[in-house]
Design an enzyme around this catalytic site. Structure first.
Site, PDB file in Angstrom:
ATOM      1  N   GLY A 262      31.610  46.738  65.495  1.00 20.48           N
ATOM      2  CA  GLY A 262      31.457  48.049  64.862  1.00 20.48           C
ATOM      3  C   GLY A 262      29.990  48.343  64.527  1.00 20.48           C
ATOM      4  O   GLY A 262      29.582  49.504  64.478  1.00 20.48           O
TER       5      GLY A 262
ATOM      6  N   GLU B 242      28.567  49.687  67.613  1.00 20.19           N
ATOM      7  CA  GLU B 242      29.152  51.029  67.800  1.00 20.19           C
ATOM      8  C   GLU B 242      28.506  52.036  66.850  1.00 20.19           C
ATOM      9  O   GLU B 242      28.271  53.194  67.217  1.00 20.19           O
ATOM     10  CB  GLU B 242      30.665  50.953  67.565  1.00 20.19           C
ATOM     11  CG  GLU B 242      31.357  50.137  68.648  1.00 20.19           C
ATOM     12  CD  GLU B 242      32.833  49.911  68.370  1.00 20.19           C
ATOM     13  OE1 GLU B 242      33.150  49.339  67.303  1.00 20.19           O
ATOM     14  OE2 GLU B 242      33.669  50.289  69.196  1.00 20.19           O
TER      15      GLU B 242
ATOM     16  N   GLU C 106      34.293  41.609  70.065  1.00 14.05           N
ATOM     17  CA  GLU C 106      35.688  41.714  69.605  1.00 14.05           C
ATOM     18  C   GLU C 106      36.640  40.864  70.431  1.00 14.05           C
ATOM     19  O   GLU C 106      37.617  40.319  69.926  1.00 14.05           O
ATOM     20  CB  GLU C 106      36.159  43.182  69.666  1.00 14.05           C
ATOM     21  CG  GLU C 106      35.530  44.087  68.618  1.00 14.05           C
ATOM     22  CD  GLU C 106      34.253  44.759  69.069  1.00 14.05           C
ATOM     23  OE1 GLU C 106      33.634  44.311  70.058  1.00 14.05           O
ATOM     24  OE2 GLU C 106      33.842  45.748  68.424  1.00 14.05           O
TER      25      GLU C 106
ATOM     26  N   ALA D 247      32.969  45.316  62.054  1.00 13.38           N
ATOM     27  CA  ALA D 247      33.952  45.684  61.042  1.00 13.38           C
ATOM     28  C   ALA D 247      34.305  44.427  60.255  1.00 13.38           C
ATOM     29  O   ALA D 247      34.116  43.302  60.736  1.00 13.38           O
ATOM     30  CB  ALA D 247      35.183  46.262  61.715  1.00 13.38           C
TER      31      ALA D 247
HETATM   32  C1  HXC Z   1      33.578  39.799  57.717  1.00 12.29           C
HETATM   33  C2  HXC Z   1      31.735  38.557  58.203  1.00 12.29           C
HETATM   34  C3  HXC Z   1      31.566  39.225  59.437  1.00 12.29           C
HETATM   35  C4  HXC Z   1      32.489  40.254  59.747  1.00 12.29           C
HETATM   36  C5  HXC Z   1      29.994  37.763  59.259  1.00 12.29           C
HETATM   37  N1  HXC Z   1      30.741  37.665  58.144  1.00 12.29           N
HETATM   38  N2  HXC Z   1      30.470  38.707  60.066  1.00 12.29           N
HETATM   39  N3  HXC Z   1      32.723  38.835  57.358  1.00 12.29           N
HETATM   40  N4  HXC Z   1      33.486  40.491  58.864  1.00 12.29           N
HETATM   41  N5  HXC Z   1      32.397  40.973  60.858  1.00 12.29           N
HETATM   42  C6  HXC Z   1      30.545  36.751  57.024  1.00 12.29           C
HETATM   43  C7  HXC Z   1      30.907  35.320  57.410  1.00 12.29           C
HETATM   44  O1  HXC Z   1      32.305  35.091  57.331  1.00 12.29           O
HETATM   45  C8  HXC Z   1      30.122  34.555  56.393  1.00 12.29           C
HETATM   46  O2  HXC Z   1      30.833  34.596  55.168  1.00 12.29           O
HETATM   47  C9  HXC Z   1      28.854  35.388  56.201  1.00 12.29           C
HETATM   48  O3  HXC Z   1      29.184  36.702  56.658  1.00 12.29           O
HETATM   49  C10 HXC Z   1      27.701  34.862  57.060  1.00 12.29           C
HETATM   50  O4  HXC Z   1      28.146  34.731  58.394  1.00 12.29           O
HETATM   51  P1  HXC Z   1      28.051  33.360  59.232  1.00 12.29           P
HETATM   52  O5  HXC Z   1      29.057  33.436  60.306  1.00 12.29           O
HETATM   53  O6  HXC Z   1      28.113  32.185  58.309  1.00 12.29           O
HETATM   54  O7  HXC Z   1      26.570  33.496  59.801  1.00 12.29           O
HETATM   55  P2  HXC Z   1      26.001  32.935  61.182  1.00 12.29           P
HETATM   56  O8  HXC Z   1      26.475  31.534  61.428  1.00 12.29           O
HETATM   57  O9  HXC Z   1      24.534  33.214  61.106  1.00 12.29           O
HETATM   58  O10 HXC Z   1      26.655  33.848  62.329  1.00 12.29           O
HETATM   59  C11 HXC Z   1      26.358  35.199  62.367  1.00 12.29           C
HETATM   60  C12 HXC Z   1      27.335  35.893  63.321  1.00 12.29           C
HETATM   61  C13 HXC Z   1      28.801  35.581  62.933  1.00 12.29           C
HETATM   62  C14 HXC Z   1      27.084  35.449  64.784  1.00 12.29           C
HETATM   63  C15 HXC Z   1      27.030  37.394  63.225  1.00 12.29           C
HETATM   64  O11 HXC Z   1      28.968  35.863  61.549  1.00 12.29           O
HETATM   65  C16 HXC Z   1      29.825  36.372  63.672  1.00 12.29           C
HETATM   66  O12 HXC Z   1      30.167  36.075  64.806  1.00 12.29           O
HETATM   67  N6  HXC Z   1      30.373  37.407  63.001  1.00 12.29           N
HETATM   68  C17 HXC Z   1      31.460  38.189  63.563  1.00 12.29           C
HETATM   69  C18 HXC Z   1      30.966  39.123  64.628  1.00 12.29           C
HETATM   70  C19 HXC Z   1      32.125  39.906  65.195  1.00 12.29           C
HETATM   71  O13 HXC Z   1      33.075  39.367  65.772  1.00 12.29           O
HETATM   72  N7  HXC Z   1      32.061  41.213  65.027  1.00 12.29           N
HETATM   73  C20 HXC Z   1      33.122  42.139  65.508  1.00 12.29           C
HETATM   74  C21 HXC Z   1      34.163  42.361  64.435  1.00 12.29           C
HETATM   75  S1  HXC Z   1      35.507  43.344  65.010  1.00 12.29           S
HETATM   76  P3  HXC Z   1      31.049  33.276  54.262  1.00 12.29           P
HETATM   77  O14 HXC Z   1      31.973  33.745  53.193  1.00 12.29           O
HETATM   78  O15 HXC Z   1      31.576  32.206  55.166  1.00 12.29           O
HETATM   79  O16 HXC Z   1      29.647  33.007  53.776  1.00 12.29           O
HETATM   80  C22 HXC Z   1      34.879  44.902  65.030  1.00 12.29           C
HETATM   81  C23 HXC Z   1      35.830  45.962  65.495  1.00 12.29           C
HETATM   82  C24 HXC Z   1      35.249  47.321  65.330  1.00 12.29           C
HETATM   83  O17 HXC Z   1      33.773  45.150  64.688  1.00 12.29           O
HETATM   84  C25 HXC Z   1      36.345  48.322  65.231  1.00 12.29           C
HETATM   85  C26 HXC Z   1      35.944  49.611  64.683  1.00 12.29           C
HETATM   86  C27 HXC Z   1      35.390  49.715  63.332  1.00 12.29           C
END
Ligand code: HXC
Length: 257
Positions: free
Chosen positions: A108, A111, A131, A65
């Site tokens: 997400g 999911e 998360e 998400a």
């Molecule tokens: C918003 C995101 C994002 C996310 C990545 N980006 N994931 N933006 N929401 N979930 C953005 C980053 O901020 C970054 O933007 C760009 O995408 C590239 O990501 P990087 O982190 O620079 O890439 P990398 O170093 O290759 O790492 C990839 C990654 C990491 C391991 C996937 O991005 C990451 O950990 N993302 C979050 C994963 C996460 O926690 N997901 C769960 C979210 S909560 P900029 O602007 O800096 O270029 C969830 C709850 C679900 O999903 C609930 C129900 C819907």
């Protein structure tokens, strides 16, 4: 459709939905999910379409998400946003859906993959529910579907640590149907889709509905609890800190508040 691309007959009877927010690694915001829902409703009604493939791009199916859109939300904001009604409508799709996954399928995104019916993965795919690392928990069925897919012990490990599963591990644990080299994941999804598309669409839909009934008998109860707990995390300082730290690209400091 701004955030997805839909091709109704990429192959006879097979439609393709491509998630298309590449700069954000296909982070799922409510608009994107509504576009997917609208596309699925249309495809479900289109007699020419029998099987639907959903994919991202090579780098990511979806990295979760959209953290930037959620970071400042209160528990009540999350409750009133009511985004999971869209997800519930997605899971009511009658036609079979194959997820074709390359790169990240996290939070997400994972999911969403588990809401689909079958999964073809590139060898580069990475699955996970990270998360917990940003002070929240899965909210779109992860605690329920991952547990059913991989068993309790592995689901506990993945959800409580936020560790990722490689494509091979995901295959070993039964989360995905097949792992193929990265050049082939979409093609392999089409091979599976075309095989199913030759069969009676009526029988296929009824079989899908029946399998889901076995799988989902206790799902609604579990989903309701998970949603409330997900919203509740947004009342914590840890969720604010976790998401802020992600955006600021630093390690979070959790205080248990
Ligand atoms: C918003 C995101 C994002 C996310 C990545 N980006 N994931 N933006 N929401 N979930 C953005 C980053 O901020 C970054 O933007 C760009 O995408 C590239 O990501 P990087 O982190 O620079 O890439 P990398 O170093 O290759 O790492 C990839 C990654 C990491 C391991 C996937 O991005 C990451 O950990 N993302 C979050 C994963 C996460 O926690 N997901 C769960 C979210 S909560 P900029 O602007 O800096 O270029 C969830 C709850 C679900 O999903 C609930 C129900 C819907």
């Amino acid at each position: 459709m701004e955030l997805i691309k839909v091709t109704e007959q990429k192959e006879p009877h097979v439609a393709l939905i491509e998630l298309n927010r590449p700069k954000e690694l296909n982070a799922l915001n409510p608009q994107l999910m509504q576009e997917v829902r609208d596309a699925l409703v249309t495809l479900d009604k289109n007699d020419g379409v029998r099987v639907i493939i959903i994919t991202g791009n090579e780098q990511a199916f979806a990295a979760g998400a959209d953290i930037k859109q959620m970071a400042d939300k209160s528990a009540i904001d999350m409750l009133l946003l009511d985004q999971f009604t869209t997800w519930d409508q997605i899971r009511k799709t009658k036609k079979p859906i194959i997820a074709a996954v390359s790169g990240f399928a996290l939070g997400g995104g994972c999911e969403f993959v588990m809401t689909c019916d079958m999964v073809i993965a590139s060898e580069t795919a990475k699955f996970g529910q990270p998360e917990i690392k940003i002070g929240t928990i899965p909210g779109a069925g992860g605690t329920q579907r991952l547990t059913k897919a991989v068993g309790k012990a592995k689901a506990m490990e993945l959800i409580l640590t936020g560790r990722f599963l490689s494509a091979e591990e995901a295959h070993f644990y039964g989360l995905v149907n097949k792992v193929v080299p990265k050049e082939m994941y979409l093609q392999e999804a089409f091979t599976l889709a075309k095989e199913i598309a030759q069969l009676s669409p009526v029988a296929v839909q009824l079989a899908k509905e029946s399998i889901n009934r076995s799988f989902e008998t206790h799902l609604d109860e579990g989903l309701t609890l998970e949603r409330k707990n997900f919203y509740l995390t947004f009342a914590s300082a840890d969720q604010k800190e976790g998401m802020k730290a992600f955006i600021e690209k630093r390690k979070p400091e959790f205080k248990g508040q």
